[in-house]
Write an enzyme that holds these catalytic residues in place. Structure first.
Site: not given
Ligand SMILES: Cc1cc2nc3c(=O)[nH]c(=O)nc-3n(C[C@H](O)[C@H](O)[C@H](O)COP(=O)(O)OP(=O)(O)OC[C@H]3O[C@@H](n4cnc5c(N)ncnc54)[C@H](O)[C@@H]3O)c2cc1C
Length: 362
Positions: A119-120, A122, A154, A238
């Site tokens: 998941q890109g 931040s 992550s 999330e």
């Protein structure tokens, strides 16, 4: 509310217990070894019919009620097996916002574990204030060219694909200039640099630098400028503890600590036991609401805050009972510190609760 298993749930639990008896010890449950073999574990769970339980059949799931995921989490914890890889929020993000064609193309591999995802969102200058992100996606013919810097990503070391947020319109109001993409991580122009956590884990996440990476225009998720909506769906899910599968693990850890306390009862352990039981019941209540069709929105911030308190209470109990000498217990204390940051910090959850649930402030 009746929390007992129905006959179907009891039969599922028994089948799962039988299967787990043969595989539980095979996989590491913490540290770098856990992360290194998480993909293998995911695929094995799926092949045995124990992953993707509540997701659509069209994409390889089984469309069972979400309570089956909780049964799975409970049994994994009891058997001492690794946790269920947490992907639900990415699946919800794509499922709600991607075209049927993109869903057909990408969801089956995500669910069966044959393709790994990250998941890109931040960036070094955009975490809590995600809308200030500066990674750009510039249209060139049938492609977008990506330039920028993501961080705390992550699974970026093993990911095949990234669900990426990038700015496609530099002049639009900041929330409206962001679009979402499915980007291949295996291409020139993508550089992954690992980050070491204070627990010593080096394989959980990294920074990702994009310098001219390319995404076909048809891999934009939703319309140009609609990335913010997807981001809110993803972070909303999330933050739900029922989808994260942590509750059962906390209960297990408390029981392990109690058996090691040797007659001592540190306050931290008693408090962790209360908190873990509170979260177990809270997750059950949320599930019951889901079965009644209640969707949560900002309530996910309450869930995330409760889960963080429990995680950190259990971490403090681990420190009080086992000290710093036991690698696994000390690791669980150190990792619990991350819970108040990942998926949106506790301060941000409090802001959301104040503004959107209590109606305070401007
Ligand atoms: C284990 C872990 C895994 C992660 N995985 C991913 C991932 O896969 N993909 C991804 O995109 N990101 C990931 N993240 C990043 C995570 O989402 C961010 O760290 C988080 O949103 C906070 O952003 P930041 O680190 O930039 O802190 P900042 O936003 O700089 O915050 C610093 C401090 O200021 C406080 N603060 C900031 N704004 C406010 C405000 N308005 N009101 C009150 N206090 C405020 C914060 O609460 C915090 O204490 C992960 C983080 C961790 C720890």
């Amino acid at each position: 509310m009746d929390f007992r298993d129905s006959p179907e749930e009891a039969a599922f639990r028994e089948r799962l217990r039988d299967w787990l008896a043969g595989v539980a010890g095979k996989y590491p449950t913490s540290g770098d070894e856990y992360w290194a073999r998480q993909g293998e574990w995911h695929a094995e769970l799926y092949r045995a019919g124990f992953f993707g339980l509540s997701w659509p059949k069209a994409y390889g799931g089984q469309e069972l009620p979400p309570v089956y995921d909780v049964l799975l989490d409970e049994e994994l914890a009891i058997a001492g097996a690794p946790p269920r890889p947490s992907l639900g929020y990415l699946i919800q993000g794509l499922g709600h916002h991607a075209s049927p064609e993109l869903c057909r193309r990408f969801l089956p591999g995500m669910i069966d574990g044959s393709q790994r995802w990250c998941q890109g969102f931040s960036e070094p200058g955009a975490g809590s204030d995600l809308a200030s992100l500066t990674t750009t996606a510039t249209r060139e013919g049938d492609e977008y060219v990506i330039r920028g810097h993501k961080i705390w990503t992550s699974y970026s070391d093993v990911a095949d694909w990234c669900l990426l947020l990038a700015r496609t319109d530099p002049v639009a109001p900041r929330h409206k200039g962001i679009s979402a993409f499915v980007l291949s991580m295996k291409q020139p122009g993508v550089e992954q640099r690992p980050l070491e956590m204070m627990s010593g884990v080096t394989t959980e996440f990294g920074q990702v630098l994009f310098d001219g990476a390319r995404v076909p225009a048809d891999q934009m998720v939703g319309a140009p400028g609609e990335g913010w909506k997807l981001a809110m769906t993803v972070v909303g899910h999330e933050r739900e503890p029922s989808t994260l599968g942590y509750a059962a693990r906390y209960g297990k850890l408390v029981r392990q600590l109690a058996s090691r306390a040797e007659g001592r009862a540190p306050d931290e352990l008693a408090w962790a036991a209360v908190q873990a039981e509170m979260l177990r019941l809270h997750v059950r209540r949320r599930l019951s609401e889901q079965l009644d069709g209640v969707t949560h929105g900002p309530q996910g911030s309450l869930d995330k805050l409760l889960m963080t308190w429990v995680d950190q209470s259990v971490g403090h109990a681990a420190l009080a009972v086992a000290g710093t000498g036991d690698q696994e217990m000390f690791g669980s204390y150190l990792y619990s510190r991350a819970q108040s940051v990942m998926g949106g910090t506790s301060q941000i959850q409090k802001n959301i609760i104040a503004a959107r649930i209590l109606g305070l402030g401007a």
